[in-house]
Design a protein around this motif. Structure first.
Motif, PDB file in Angstrom:
ATOM      1  N   GLY A   1       0.830  -1.182  -0.051  1.00 42.11           N
ATOM      2  CA  GLY A   1      -0.025   0.029  -0.067  1.00 42.11           C
ATOM      3  C   GLY A   1       0.845   1.259   0.102  1.00 42.11           C
ATOM      4  N   LEU A   2       2.029   1.148   0.864  1.00 41.86           N
ATOM      5  CA  LEU A   2       2.976   2.107   0.718  1.00 41.86           C
ATOM      6  C   LEU A   2       3.539   2.504  -0.510  1.00 41.86           C
ATOM      7  CD1 LEU A   2       4.685   2.001   4.203  1.00 41.86           C
ATOM      8  CD2 LEU A   2       3.486   4.114   3.458  1.00 41.86           C
ATOM      9  N   LEU A   3       3.782   1.382  -1.397  1.00 43.21           N
ATOM     10  CA  LEU A   3       4.289   1.584  -2.765  1.00 43.21           C
ATOM     11  C   LEU A   3       3.558   1.918  -3.700  1.00 43.21           C
ATOM     12  CD1 LEU A   3       6.745   0.990  -4.638  1.00 43.21           C
ATOM     13  CD2 LEU A   3       6.011  -1.394  -4.976  1.00 43.21           C
ATOM     14  N   ASP A   4       1.986   1.614  -3.489  1.00 45.39           N
ATOM     15  CA  ASP A   4       1.086   1.991  -4.207  1.00 45.39           C
ATOM     16  C   ASP A   4       0.954   3.907  -4.133  1.00 45.39           C
ATOM     17  OD1 ASP A   4       0.334  -0.314  -5.332  1.00 45.39           O
ATOM     18  OD2 ASP A   4      -1.421  -0.541  -4.011  1.00 45.39           O
ATOM     19  N   ALA A   5       0.943   4.091  -2.988  1.00 44.45           N
ATOM     20  CA  ALA A   5       0.889   5.699  -2.599  1.00 44.45           C
ATOM     21  C   ALA A   5       1.944   6.303  -3.194  1.00 44.45           C
ATOM     22  CB  ALA A   5       0.869   5.761  -0.990  1.00 44.45           C
TER      23      ALA A   5
ATOM     24  N   ALA B   1       9.092  -4.232  -1.295  1.00 42.65           N
ATOM     25  CA  ALA B   1       7.911  -3.276  -1.432  1.00 42.65           C
ATOM     26  C   ALA B   1       8.095  -2.020  -0.763  1.00 42.65           C
ATOM     27  CB  ALA B   1       6.294  -3.821  -1.167  1.00 42.65           C
ATOM     28  N   LEU B   2       8.184  -2.252   0.576  1.00 40.85           N
ATOM     29  CA  LEU B   2       8.698  -0.961   1.644  1.00 40.85           C
ATOM     30  C   LEU B   2       9.768  -0.294   1.044  1.00 40.85           C
ATOM     31  CD1 LEU B   2       8.098   0.579   4.118  1.00 40.85           C
ATOM     32  CD2 LEU B   2       9.478  -1.188   5.533  1.00 40.85           C
ATOM     33  N   HIS B   3      10.863  -0.793   0.657  1.00 39.92           N
ATOM     34  CA  HIS B   3      12.269  -0.202   0.293  1.00 39.92           C
ATOM     35  C   HIS B   3      11.724   0.315  -1.173  1.00 39.92           C
ATOM     36  CE1 HIS B   3      14.929  -3.012   2.918  1.00 39.92           C
ATOM     37  NE2 HIS B   3      14.193  -2.189   3.695  1.00 39.92           N
ATOM     38  N   ASP B   4      10.979  -0.232  -2.142  1.00 35.89           N
ATOM     39  CA  ASP B   4      10.793   0.488  -3.419  1.00 35.89           C
ATOM     40  C   ASP B   4       9.820   1.546  -3.073  1.00 35.89           C
ATOM     41  OD1 ASP B   4      12.022  -1.191  -5.089  1.00 35.89           O
ATOM     42  OD2 ASP B   4      10.328  -2.369  -5.637  1.00 35.89           O
TER      43      ASP B   4
ATOM     44  N   ALA C   1      11.493   9.068  -2.153  1.00 32.95           N
ATOM     45  CA  ALA C   1      13.299  10.057  -2.059  1.00 32.95           C
ATOM     46  C   ALA C   1      13.363  10.558  -3.529  1.00 32.95           C
ATOM     47  CB  ALA C   1      14.221   8.819  -1.829  1.00 32.95           C
ATOM     48  N   ALA C   2      12.996  10.079  -4.486  1.00 29.20           N
ATOM     49  CA  ALA C   2      13.178  10.399  -5.986  1.00 29.20           C
ATOM     50  C   ALA C   2      12.429  11.600  -6.507  1.00 29.20           C
ATOM     51  CB  ALA C   2      13.224   9.194  -6.925  1.00 29.20           C
TER      52      ALA C   2
ATOM     53  N   GLY D   1      15.839   1.162   5.649  1.00 33.43           N
ATOM     54  CA  GLY D   1      16.722   2.171   5.692  1.00 33.43           C
ATOM     55  C   GLY D   1      17.203   2.711   7.210  1.00 33.43           C
ATOM     56  N   VAL D   2      16.952   2.174   8.201  1.00 33.06           N
ATOM     57  CA  VAL D   2      17.324   2.540   9.389  1.00 33.06           C
ATOM     58  C   VAL D   2      18.750   2.477   9.630  1.00 33.06           C
ATOM     59  CG1 VAL D   2      17.036   1.886  11.934  1.00 33.06           C
ATOM     60  CG2 VAL D   2      14.710   1.889  10.450  1.00 33.06           C
ATOM     61  N   SER D   3      19.314   1.310   9.222  1.00 27.49           N
ATOM     62  CA  SER D   3      20.892   1.319   9.422  1.00 27.49           C
ATOM     63  C   SER D   3      21.658   2.235   8.516  1.00 27.49           C
ATOM     64  CB  SER D   3      21.488  -0.091   9.160  1.00 27.49           C
ATOM     65  OG  SER D   3      21.398  -0.473   7.873  1.00 27.49           O
ATOM     66  N   TRP D   4      20.705   2.997   7.515  1.00 27.60           N
ATOM     67  CA  TRP D   4      21.525   4.014   6.578  1.00 27.60           C
ATOM     68  C   TRP D   4      21.009   5.383   7.302  1.00 27.60           C
ATOM     69  CZ3 TRP D   4      20.424   8.150   3.730  1.00 27.60           C
ATOM     70  CH2 TRP D   4      21.184   8.471   2.564  1.00 27.60           C
ATOM     71  N   GLN D   5      19.882   5.651   7.639  1.00 30.04           N
ATOM     72  CA  GLN D   5      19.611   6.886   8.344  1.00 30.04           C
ATOM     73  C   GLN D   5      20.411   7.051   9.617  1.00 30.04           C
ATOM     74  OE1 GLN D   5      18.079   9.151   6.758  1.00 30.04           O
ATOM     75  NE2 GLN D   5      16.453   8.706   5.267  1.00 30.04           N
TER      76      GLN D   5
END
Length: 277
Positions: free
Chosen positions: A46-50, A98-101, A107-108, A157-161
Motif C-alpha cells: 500500500g505504501l508503494l502504491d501511494a 515493497a517497502l524499500h521501493d 526519495a526520488a 533504511g534505518v541502518s543507513w539513516q
C-alpha cells in the motif's frame, strides 16, 4: 508459502490511504491504527502504491501520518509468526522489497515530505519517520529501534539513516540496546526536526506541508539531492554539482519568478509553474 487470494488494490488502500488534492498536496495515511500501523505485506504494498501515485501526479508536497495512538510500531510480528523457515524468508523479502521501493520512490520525488509522528515509533516506523525531510514529533512520542530485541536486523533504511542523523556511535547504541528515546531527546540528537505539543501535531504538520506545497518544487528537489549526495561526496565535485544546479535553477521558471518577486517586493507565486521536468 500459502498466500491465498491476493487482496488487491482495494485491500491495500484500506491499510494505506492516499489523497492527492488538485493543488498538489498529497496525504499518505497509515490506516491500521488498531494494530499500531504495523507493516505487513499489504501495508508495504500500500505504501508503494501511494508513492507511485504521488510520482504519477507530480505532487508538490507529501504529508505522511498514521491513524490511532501510534505512528508505526514496526513490522507486523503477528503476520510474520504464522510463517517459518523458507516461507518466512520469502515473505520478508517481499515485504522489504515493497517497502524499500516505496522509500526509493518517495526519495526520488522533487516534492518534500513531512512526517507527523505520535505515540510509539519503532523498527520500520523509525525508517518511515526519518525518511521524511521534515519530521515533526508529538511531545508524547517515543522511539526505539527494536530490531535486535527480537533477533532481527534493521530494514526500512534505518541502518543507513541513523548513522547519518545521529552519528555511527550513537546509532549503534540505539540499534544494539533498543533503548527508548523520548521525543525531546530525539530532537536533541537530530532524530527528528522538532517537537510540538501532541494536541498541535496535526495542525502544525498540515501548516508545514502547505507551506512547502506553495514553494519552488524543482528547487526543493535539487536541494534534497544535493544534501543526499553531499553526505558521501568529496568537496570539489560537490561544489561543481552545486554550481550546475544553481545555474539551472536560476534559469528556470521558478528562479525567474523568485527573483522577480523579490525585486518587485511581493510574495512569489510558484504554484502555477511546472514542478519540474
Amino acid at each position: 508459502m500459502t498466500t491465498g487470494t491476493e487482496p488487491g488494490a482495494a485491500d491495500r488502500a484500506a491499510r494505506v490511504g492516499v489523497e492527492i488534492r488538485g493543488d498538489g498536496l498529497a496525504r499518505v495515511t497509515l490506516r491500521r491504527g488498531e494494530a499500531g500501523n504495523a507493516i505487513g505485506l499489504e501495508t508495504a504494498r500500500g505504501l508503494l502504491d501511494a508513492a507511485r501515485a504521488c510520482e504519477r501526479a507530480r505532487v508538490r508536497a507529501v504529508l505522511l501520518n498514521g491513524e490511532g495512538k501510534s505512528f508505526c510500531v514496526g513490522g507486523d510480528l503477528r503476520e510474520f509468526s504464522r510463517l517459518a523457515g523458507a516461507d518466512l524468508e520469502k515473505h520478508l523479502v517481499a515485504v522489504t522489497e515493497a517497502l524499500h521501493d516505496a522509500l526509493r520512490t518517495f526519495a526520488a520525488l522533487d516534492a518534500p515530505m513531512v512526517a507527523a509522528v505520535q505515540g510509539a515509533v519503532a523498527g520500520a516506523g523509525v525508517g518511515l519517520a526519518t525518511a521524511a525531510d521534515v519530521t515533526l514529533a508529538a511531545d508524547t512520542a517515543s522511539f526505539t529501534a527494536a530490531y535486535t530485541g527480537i533477533g532481527y536486523s534493521p530494514d526500512a533504511g534505518v541502518s543507513w539513516q541513523l548513522p547519518r542523523l545521529v552519528g555511527p556511535k550513537r546509532a549503534l547504541d540505539l540499534l544494539l540496546t533498543n533503548r527508548r528515546i523520548p521525543a525531546a531527546e530525539a530532537a536533541a540528537i537530530g532524530l527528528v526536526s522538532r517537537v510540538v505539543p501532541a494536541g498541535e501535531l496535526v495542525a502544525e504538520a498540515e501548516r508545514t506541508a502547505e507551506e512547502l506545497r506553495r514553494g519552488p518544487t524543482a528547487a526543493y528537489g535539487a536541494t534534497r539531492r544535493l544534501v543526499a549526495s553531499g553526505l558521501t561526496a568529496d568537496l570539489a565535485p560537490h561544489l561543481d554539482r552545486e554550481a550546475r544546479a544553481l545555474a539551472a535553477a536560476a534559469a528556470s521558471d521558478e528562479g525567474r519568478e523568485g527573483v522577480a518577486a523579490f525585486l518587485g517586493k511581493r510574495a512569489p507565486d510558484f504554484t502555477a509553474l511546472s514542478p519540474g521536468p
